[in-house]
Design an enzyme around this catalytic site. Structure first.
Site, PDB file in Angstrom:
ATOM      1  N   ASN A  69      41.360  35.242 -18.540  1.00  0.00           N
ATOM      2  CA  ASN A  69      41.065  33.811 -18.674  1.00  0.00           C
ATOM      3  C   ASN A  69      41.148  33.369 -20.115  1.00  0.00           C
ATOM      4  OD1 ASN A  69      38.390  32.557 -19.861  1.00  0.00           O
ATOM      5  ND2 ASN A  69      37.842  34.605 -19.116  1.00  0.00           N
ATOM      6  N   ALA A  70      41.560  32.123 -20.259  1.00  0.00           N
ATOM      7  CA  ALA A  70      41.560  31.485 -21.576  1.00  0.00           C
ATOM      8  C   ALA A  70      41.070  30.057 -21.384  1.00  0.00           C
ATOM      9  CB  ALA A  70      42.960  31.505 -22.184  1.00  0.00           C
ATOM     10  N   CYS A 130      32.969  35.526 -27.806  1.00  0.00           N
ATOM     11  CA  CYS A 130      34.000  34.813 -27.047  1.00  0.00           C
ATOM     12  C   CYS A 130      35.377  35.142 -27.625  1.00  0.00           C
ATOM     13  CB  CYS A 130      33.774  33.314 -27.106  1.00  0.00           C
ATOM     14  SG  CYS A 130      35.031  32.442 -26.145  1.00  0.00           S
ATOM     15  N   LYS A 186      24.768  38.261 -26.663  1.00  0.00           N
ATOM     16  CA  LYS A 186      25.857  38.743 -25.811  1.00  0.00           C
ATOM     17  C   LYS A 186      26.929  39.378 -26.681  1.00  0.00           C
ATOM     18  CE  LYS A 186      28.741  37.704 -21.881  1.00  0.00           C
ATOM     19  NZ  LYS A 186      28.984  36.765 -20.800  1.00  0.00           N
ATOM     20  N   THR A 214      34.195  39.677 -22.021  1.00  0.00           N
ATOM     21  CA  THR A 214      35.508  40.156 -21.537  1.00  0.00           C
ATOM     22  C   THR A 214      36.199  40.989 -22.623  1.00  0.00           C
ATOM     23  OG1 THR A 214      36.417  38.082 -22.345  1.00  0.00           O
ATOM     24  CG2 THR A 214      35.886  38.188 -20.002  1.00  0.00           C
ATOM     25  N   GLY A 238      36.453  41.312 -14.326  1.00  0.00           N
ATOM     26  CA  GLY A 238      36.600  41.729 -12.938  1.00  0.00           C
ATOM     27  C   GLY A 238      36.549  43.244 -12.789  1.00  0.00           C
ATOM     28  N   GLY A 265      32.551  43.464 -13.975  1.00  0.00           N
ATOM     29  CA  GLY A 265      33.179  43.972 -12.765  1.00  0.00           C
ATOM     30  C   GLY A 265      32.279  44.140 -11.560  1.00  0.00           C
ATOM     31  N   GLY A 286      29.917  37.932 -12.545  1.00  0.00           N
ATOM     32  CA  GLY A 286      30.793  36.921 -13.146  1.00  0.00           C
ATOM     33  C   GLY A 286      31.962  36.553 -12.271  1.00  0.00           C
TER      34      GLY A 286
HETATM   35  C1  LIG Z   1      36.602  32.128 -16.338  1.00  0.00           C
HETATM   36  C2  LIG Z   1      35.563  32.793 -17.179  1.00  0.00           C
HETATM   37  C3  LIG Z   1      34.841  32.057 -18.095  1.00  0.00           C
HETATM   38  C4  LIG Z   1      33.882  32.665 -18.886  1.00  0.00           C
HETATM   39  N1  LIG Z   1      33.146  31.917 -19.763  1.00  0.00           N
HETATM   40  C5  LIG Z   1      32.169  32.505 -20.495  1.00  0.00           C
HETATM   41  C6  LIG Z   1      31.348  31.738 -21.351  1.00  0.00           C
HETATM   42  O1  LIG Z   1      31.446  30.513 -21.424  1.00  0.00           O
HETATM   43  N2  LIG Z   1      30.407  32.383 -22.088  1.00  0.00           N
HETATM   44  C7  LIG Z   1      30.212  33.745 -22.015  1.00  0.00           C
HETATM   45  O2  LIG Z   1      29.339  34.275 -22.703  1.00  0.00           O
HETATM   46  N3  LIG Z   1      30.968  34.490 -21.190  1.00  0.00           N
HETATM   47  C8  LIG Z   1      31.927  33.910 -20.428  1.00  0.00           C
HETATM   48  N4  LIG Z   1      32.672  34.666 -19.571  1.00  0.00           N
HETATM   49  C9  LIG Z   1      32.425  36.127 -19.489  1.00  0.00           C
HETATM   50  C10 LIG Z   1      31.517  36.499 -18.311  1.00  0.00           C
HETATM   51  O3  LIG Z   1      30.242  35.932 -18.435  1.00  0.00           O
HETATM   52  C11 LIG Z   1      31.390  38.025 -18.203  1.00  0.00           C
HETATM   53  O4  LIG Z   1      30.763  38.501 -19.368  1.00  0.00           O
HETATM   54  C12 LIG Z   1      32.729  38.744 -18.064  1.00  0.00           C
HETATM   55  O5  LIG Z   1      33.592  37.993 -17.241  1.00  0.00           O
HETATM   56  C13 LIG Z   1      32.596  40.144 -17.466  1.00  0.00           C
HETATM   57  O6  LIG Z   1      31.947  40.103 -16.215  1.00  0.00           O
HETATM   58  P1  LIG Z   1      32.740  40.054 -14.807  1.00  0.00           P
HETATM   59  O7  LIG Z   1      33.731  41.176 -14.830  1.00  0.00           O
HETATM   60  O8  LIG Z   1      31.687  40.198 -13.766  1.00  0.00           O
HETATM   61  O9  LIG Z   1      33.402  38.740 -14.744  1.00  0.00           O
HETATM   62  C14 LIG Z   1      33.638  34.065 -18.763  1.00  0.00           C
HETATM   63  C15 LIG Z   1      34.377  34.807 -17.829  1.00  0.00           C
HETATM   64  C16 LIG Z   1      35.328  34.192 -17.043  1.00  0.00           C
HETATM   65  C17 LIG Z   1      36.076  35.031 -16.031  1.00  0.00           C
END
Ligand SMILES: Cc1cc2nc3c(=O)[nH]c(=O)nc-3n(C[C@H](O)[C@H](O)[C@H](O)COP(=O)(O)O)c2cc1C
Length: 330
Positions: A69-70, A130, A186, A214, A238, A265, A286
């Site tokens: 994602n971006a 971020c 974080k 991420t 993921g 994930g 997430g």
């Molecule tokens: C689309 C998207 C937007 C995200 N936006 C933020 C954000 O605004 N702030 C933040 O700290 N992490 C953000 N993250 C990171 C997630 O909170 C999480 O740390 C990361 O995706 C790993 O967890 P997951 O594999 O369960 O998604 C974002 C992740 C995704 C996929």
């Protein structure tokens, strides 16, 4: 029924399952599908001092077992959050953790102070990690959003506060000095050694660490020779990152004394259990929300079933309960 309560410093949660930042909006968008009060807590989309429009599309690309994602920190800005979102969230009886980001310690401190006074924000998460800040407008106290911005360099290393122990210390300290609410830091999983960064955040006063954000990644389309995202790089999340997250949570949890929130994930309860056994006190869900808005609650229900099936009295018994006897590998 097992006892699900956990504590992140002074932040007491009724269960260890959080909705992770940026994947659950401001929570309100999910309120029809999810009983928010069932969640341990929800972490908001990261807020900046000023609103941000985010990056050009495409912002999401599917990858093997993951997502790149971006989004670029699209958000309403802290003021609008406090005015429009937080009062509505208060009606849902769910601990709200406000995620904030600034590049200036002074501005971050001001934001923390504003949240300190805000009724309804239980804690503050500092997004120090971020990977999607290419457009730096709206992040600085001066010149924030107004006036022309310098053009983004065409080649730049993705840099984050949480890649540097000293910068991490400064940011966490600045926020902690202006609030009595628990401050979570974080961190980025995308560093050579998390220990000195985690320890810097702990020394600066963080109540807990979120591990992590991420991983920086790219996805290129050979047909167009361009990035599949609107920007060159993005953040990978993921199931693809789960084993990387489990290791980092295990490693960080033994490097610090404060609780670690494991994120990366989690799709099913067994994924969350891995992170808890590795040493997490709580876990965040997430990307899974993109295919199932109830993902966090499903994970919670699975943890409940696991505890009951194994006659475990409290979820806290699982924290770091990994059996470290190595079996001979091939
Ligand atoms: C689309 C998207 C937007 C995200 N936006 C933020 C954000 O605004 N702030 C933040 O700290 N992490 C953000 N993250 C990171 C997630 O909170 C999480 O740390 C990361 O995706 C790993 O967890 P997951 O594999 O369960 O998604 C974002 C992740 C995704 C996929």
């Amino acid at each position: 029924m097992a006892d699900l309560r956990v504590a992140l410093g002074t932040l007491a949660l009724r269960n260890p399952v959080l909705a992770a930042a940026g994947t659950f909006g401001y929570g309100l968008e999910f309120a029809r599908a999810v009983r928010l009060a069932r969640l341990g807590a929800l972490v908001t989309k990261t807020l900046t001092r000023h609103p941000r429009a985010g990056h050009p599309p495409p912002r999401l690309v599917e990858t093997p077992s993951g997502m790149l994602n971006a989004v670029g920190l699209q958000n309403v800005g802290l003021e609008a959050f406090l005015r429009d979102k937080l009062p509505a969230l208060r009606r849902h009886d769910v601990p709200v953790i406000a995620s904030i980001l600034s590049e200036s310690p002074d501005e971050l401190a001001e934001m923390a102070q504003a949240l300190d006074r805000a009724d309804g924000a239980s804690a503050i998460e500092l997004n120090l990690s971020c990977p999607n800040i290419h457009d730096r407008s709206g992040l600085r106290a001066q010149g924030s959003g107004q006036g022309p911005q310098p053009p983004a360099p065409s080649l730049q290393r993705v840099s984050m506060v949480a890649q540097d122990p000293e910068a991490t210390f400064r940011m966490v300290q600045a926020a902690c000095q202006r609030t009595r609410k628990p401050v979570l830091a974080k961190l980025s999983p995308d560093v050579t050694d998390l220990a000195p960064i985690a320890q810097a955040a702990e020394r600066a006063g963080a109540s807990a660490l979120t591990v992590g954000n991420t991983f920086v990644g790219m996805s290129l389309d050979p047909a167009t020779r361009r990035s599949r995202l609107g920007t060159l790089t993005g953040g990978l999340s993921g199931p693809a990152i789960r084993p990387l997250a489990v290791y980092r949570v295990w490693y960080t949890a033994r490097s610090v004394g404060i609780p670690v929130i494991g994120v990366g994930g989690v799709v099913r309860a067994s994924d969350a259990l891995e992170l808890l056994l590795a040493g997490a006190a709580a876990i965040g869900v997430g990307t899974a929300h993109f295919s199932d808005p109830r993902a966090a609650l499903r994970v919670l229900e699975g943890i409940e079933r696991y505890l009951d099936r194994h006659r475990i009295g409290s979820v806290r018994e699982l924290r770091g309960a990994i059996n470290e006897t190595e079996t001979a590998g091939g």
